[in-house]
Design a protein around this motif. Sequence first.
Motif, PDB file in Angstrom:
ATOM      1  N   SER A  33       0.816  -1.219   0.000  1.00 59.32           N
ATOM      2  CA  SER A  33       0.000   0.000   0.000  1.00 59.32           C
ATOM      3  C   SER A  33       0.854   1.276   0.000  1.00 59.32           C
ATOM      4  O   SER A  33       0.351   2.356  -0.296  1.00 59.32           O
ATOM      5  CB  SER A  33      -0.934   0.014   1.199  1.00 59.32           C
ATOM      6  N   LEU A  34       2.127   1.156   0.323  1.00 60.31           N
ATOM      7  CA  LEU A  34       2.979   2.339   0.430  1.00 60.31           C
ATOM      8  C   LEU A  34       3.156   3.062  -0.907  1.00 60.31           C
ATOM      9  O   LEU A  34       3.314   4.278  -0.942  1.00 60.31           O
ATOM     10  CB  LEU A  34       4.340   1.965   1.004  1.00 60.31           C
ATOM     11  N   ALA A  35       3.099   2.328  -2.003  1.00 65.04           N
ATOM     12  CA  ALA A  35       3.284   2.945  -3.322  1.00 65.04           C
ATOM     13  C   ALA A  35       2.186   3.961  -3.627  1.00 65.04           C
ATOM     14  O   ALA A  35       2.419   4.937  -4.329  1.00 65.04           O
ATOM     15  CB  ALA A  35       3.330   1.868  -4.396  1.00 65.04           C
ATOM     16  N   SER A  36       0.999   3.752  -3.084  1.00 70.60           N
ATOM     17  CA  SER A  36      -0.108   4.677  -3.346  1.00 70.60           C
ATOM     18  C   SER A  36      -0.352   5.645  -2.189  1.00 70.60           C
ATOM     19  O   SER A  36      -1.331   6.386  -2.194  1.00 70.60           O
ATOM     20  CB  SER A  36      -1.388   3.888  -3.635  1.00 70.60           C
ATOM     21  N   SER A  37       0.540   5.645  -1.211  1.00 71.14           N
ATOM     22  CA  SER A  37       0.392   6.522  -0.051  1.00 71.14           C
ATOM     23  C   SER A  37       0.682   7.969  -0.420  1.00 71.14           C
ATOM     24  O   SER A  37       1.540   8.259  -1.242  1.00 71.14           O
ATOM     25  CB  SER A  37       1.349   6.085   1.057  1.00 71.14           C
ATOM     26  N   PHE A  38      -0.043   8.882   0.212  1.00 76.19           N
ATOM     27  CA  PHE A  38       0.203  10.304   0.007  1.00 76.19           C
ATOM     28  C   PHE A  38       1.149  10.862   1.066  1.00 76.19           C
ATOM     29  O   PHE A  38       1.450  12.044   1.073  1.00 76.19           O
ATOM     30  CB  PHE A  38      -1.105  11.103  -0.022  1.00 76.19           C
ATOM     31  N   TRP A  39       1.633  10.019   1.963  1.00 77.30           N
ATOM     32  CA  TRP A  39       2.595  10.428   2.971  1.00 77.30           C
ATOM     33  C   TRP A  39       4.010  10.285   2.406  1.00 77.30           C
ATOM     34  O   TRP A  39       4.242   9.580   1.436  1.00 77.30           O
ATOM     35  CB  TRP A  39       2.461   9.581   4.224  1.00 77.30           C
ATOM     36  N   ALA A  71      21.957  -8.366   7.037  1.00 75.63           N
ATOM     37  CA  ALA A  71      20.802  -7.783   6.354  1.00 75.63           C
ATOM     38  C   ALA A  71      20.090  -6.822   7.296  1.00 75.63           C
ATOM     39  O   ALA A  71      20.065  -7.016   8.519  1.00 75.63           O
ATOM     40  CB  ALA A  71      19.846  -8.876   5.896  1.00 75.63           C
ATOM     41  N   SER A  72      19.520  -5.776   6.724  1.00 80.05           N
ATOM     42  CA  SER A  72      18.765  -4.826   7.545  1.00 80.05           C
ATOM     43  C   SER A  72      17.646  -4.203   6.720  1.00 80.05           C
ATOM     44  O   SER A  72      17.694  -4.185   5.490  1.00 80.05           O
ATOM     45  CB  SER A  72      19.685  -3.734   8.090  1.00 80.05           C
ATOM     46  N   ALA A  73      16.655  -3.700   7.422  1.00 83.50           N
ATOM     47  CA  ALA A  73      15.542  -3.019   6.767  1.00 83.50           C
ATOM     48  C   ALA A  73      15.017  -1.944   7.707  1.00 83.50           C
ATOM     49  O   ALA A  73      14.992  -2.121   8.933  1.00 83.50           O
ATOM     50  CB  ALA A  73      14.439  -4.007   6.412  1.00 83.50           C
ATOM     51  N   ARG A  74      14.605  -0.835   7.115  1.00 86.02           N
ATOM     52  CA  ARG A  74      14.063   0.283   7.897  1.00 86.02           C
ATOM     53  C   ARG A  74      13.019   0.979   7.052  1.00 86.02           C
ATOM     54  O   ARG A  74      13.227   1.225   5.872  1.00 86.02           O
ATOM     55  CB  ARG A  74      15.173   1.259   8.250  1.00 86.02           C
ATOM     56  N   LEU A  75      11.906   1.288   7.671  1.00 86.69           N
ATOM     57  CA  LEU A  75      10.819   1.999   7.014  1.00 86.69           C
ATOM     58  C   LEU A  75      10.461   3.209   7.858  1.00 86.69           C
ATOM     59  O   LEU A  75      10.336   3.097   9.082  1.00 86.69           O
ATOM     60  CB  LEU A  75       9.594   1.086   6.878  1.00 86.69           C
ATOM     61  N   GLU A  76      10.316   4.355   7.223  1.00 83.58           N
ATOM     62  CA  GLU A  76       9.862   5.554   7.920  1.00 83.58           C
ATOM     63  C   GLU A  76       8.704   6.144   7.130  1.00 83.58           C
ATOM     64  O   GLU A  76       8.796   6.316   5.914  1.00 83.58           O
ATOM     65  CB  GLU A  76      10.984   6.577   8.040  1.00 83.58           C
ATOM     66  N   ILE A  77       7.637   6.450   7.839  1.00 83.73           N
ATOM     67  CA  ILE A  77       6.465   7.083   7.233  1.00 83.73           C
ATOM     68  C   ILE A  77       6.221   8.374   7.996  1.00 83.73           C
ATOM     69  O   ILE A  77       6.062   8.357   9.221  1.00 83.73           O
ATOM     70  CB  ILE A  77       5.223   6.176   7.314  1.00 83.73           C
ATOM     71  N   ARG A  78       6.212   9.494   7.277  1.00 86.33           N
ATOM     72  CA  ARG A  78       5.988  10.794   7.906  1.00 86.33           C
ATOM     73  C   ARG A  78       4.567  11.254   7.634  1.00 86.33           C
ATOM     74  O   ARG A  78       4.155  11.400   6.487  1.00 86.33           O
ATOM     75  CB  ARG A  78       6.970  11.828   7.366  1.00 86.33           C
ATOM     76  N   VAL A  79       3.856  11.494   8.724  1.00 81.41           N
ATOM     77  CA  VAL A  79       2.464  11.927   8.649  1.00 81.41           C
ATOM     78  C   VAL A  79       2.358  13.275   9.348  1.00 81.41           C
ATOM     79  O   VAL A  79       2.466  13.351  10.575  1.00 81.41           O
ATOM     80  CB  VAL A  79       1.515  10.899   9.318  1.00 81.41           C
ATOM     81  N   ASP A  80       2.166  14.316   8.596  1.00 86.52           N
ATOM     82  CA  ASP A  80       1.961  15.665   9.149  1.00 86.52           C
ATOM     83  C   ASP A  80       2.936  16.010  10.275  1.00 86.52           C
ATOM     84  O   ASP A  80       2.538  16.446  11.349  1.00 86.52           O
ATOM     85  CB  ASP A  80       0.513  15.828   9.613  1.00 86.52           C
ATOM     86  N   GLY A  81       4.219  15.792  10.038  1.00 88.09           N
ATOM     87  CA  GLY A  81       5.247  16.176  11.004  1.00 88.09           C
ATOM     88  C   GLY A  81       5.602  15.125  12.040  1.00 88.09           C
ATOM     89  O   GLY A  81       6.503  15.337  12.854  1.00 88.09           O
ATOM     90  N   VAL A  82       4.932  13.988  12.036  1.00 94.64           N
ATOM     91  CA  VAL A  82       5.251  12.901  12.970  1.00 94.64           C
ATOM     92  C   VAL A  82       5.867  11.760  12.155  1.00 94.64           C
ATOM     93  O   VAL A  82       5.287  11.312  11.165  1.00 94.64           O
ATOM     94  CB  VAL A  82       4.004  12.406  13.736  1.00 94.64           C
ATOM     95  N   SER A  83       7.045  11.298  12.578  1.00 90.79           N
ATOM     96  CA  SER A  83       7.765  10.227  11.879  1.00 90.79           C
ATOM     97  C   SER A  83       7.569   8.903  12.596  1.00 90.79           C
ATOM     98  O   SER A  83       7.958   8.755  13.756  1.00 90.79           O
ATOM     99  CB  SER A  83       9.259  10.546  11.809  1.00 90.79           C
TER     100      SER A  83
END
Length: 167
Positions: A33-39, A71-83
């Motif tokens: 779903s991240l590909a279509s996210s507006f964040w 191996a490593s993985a990290r995801l960050e999603i920023r929503v209106d100033g909150v990470s």
Amino acid sequence: MRYRSDHFVAHGSLRDIVVLDADIEDWQQMLSSLASSFWEVFLSVDFPGEPQETPVDARRLFEELESNSDASARLEIRVDGVSFRCYFFQSDEIEFTFDPIEVQDETSFQAVVQFMTWLGDLCGKRVIMTMETAEHAAIPALLDYVPTSVGRVMALLRMGVGERGWV
């Protein structure tokens, strides 16, 4: 959900947003779903010696993380100033961490509500916010979001020890 400043006091502890009892399909749904996210979305996957795949296959991601200590993985999603940050610790729990200092008022609190709602509706599962811990099910939730089977959402806010308020 209502904003309570005492849930976001910055005293050195982060806050966790968690989907308990997650499965690999929940992870895949979230990643897809991240590909279509507006964040703003930042995903870093490092499998030494192998090219990064896009989109990321959740099953392969966890297999690689479990079998390869480099191996490593990290995801960050920023929503209106909150990470909100995810480090893919375990496949049976989707966990995002954020700094409570980023939530200072009702406006920034709505970013937390929006994120929890998105995650809960996406997975069709309960989402909780707790103090930072490895044992999320063992401590009281500060916020609790439960999507209902008819598509409506109940937002539950812990009002105090042993009390739960409907908002």
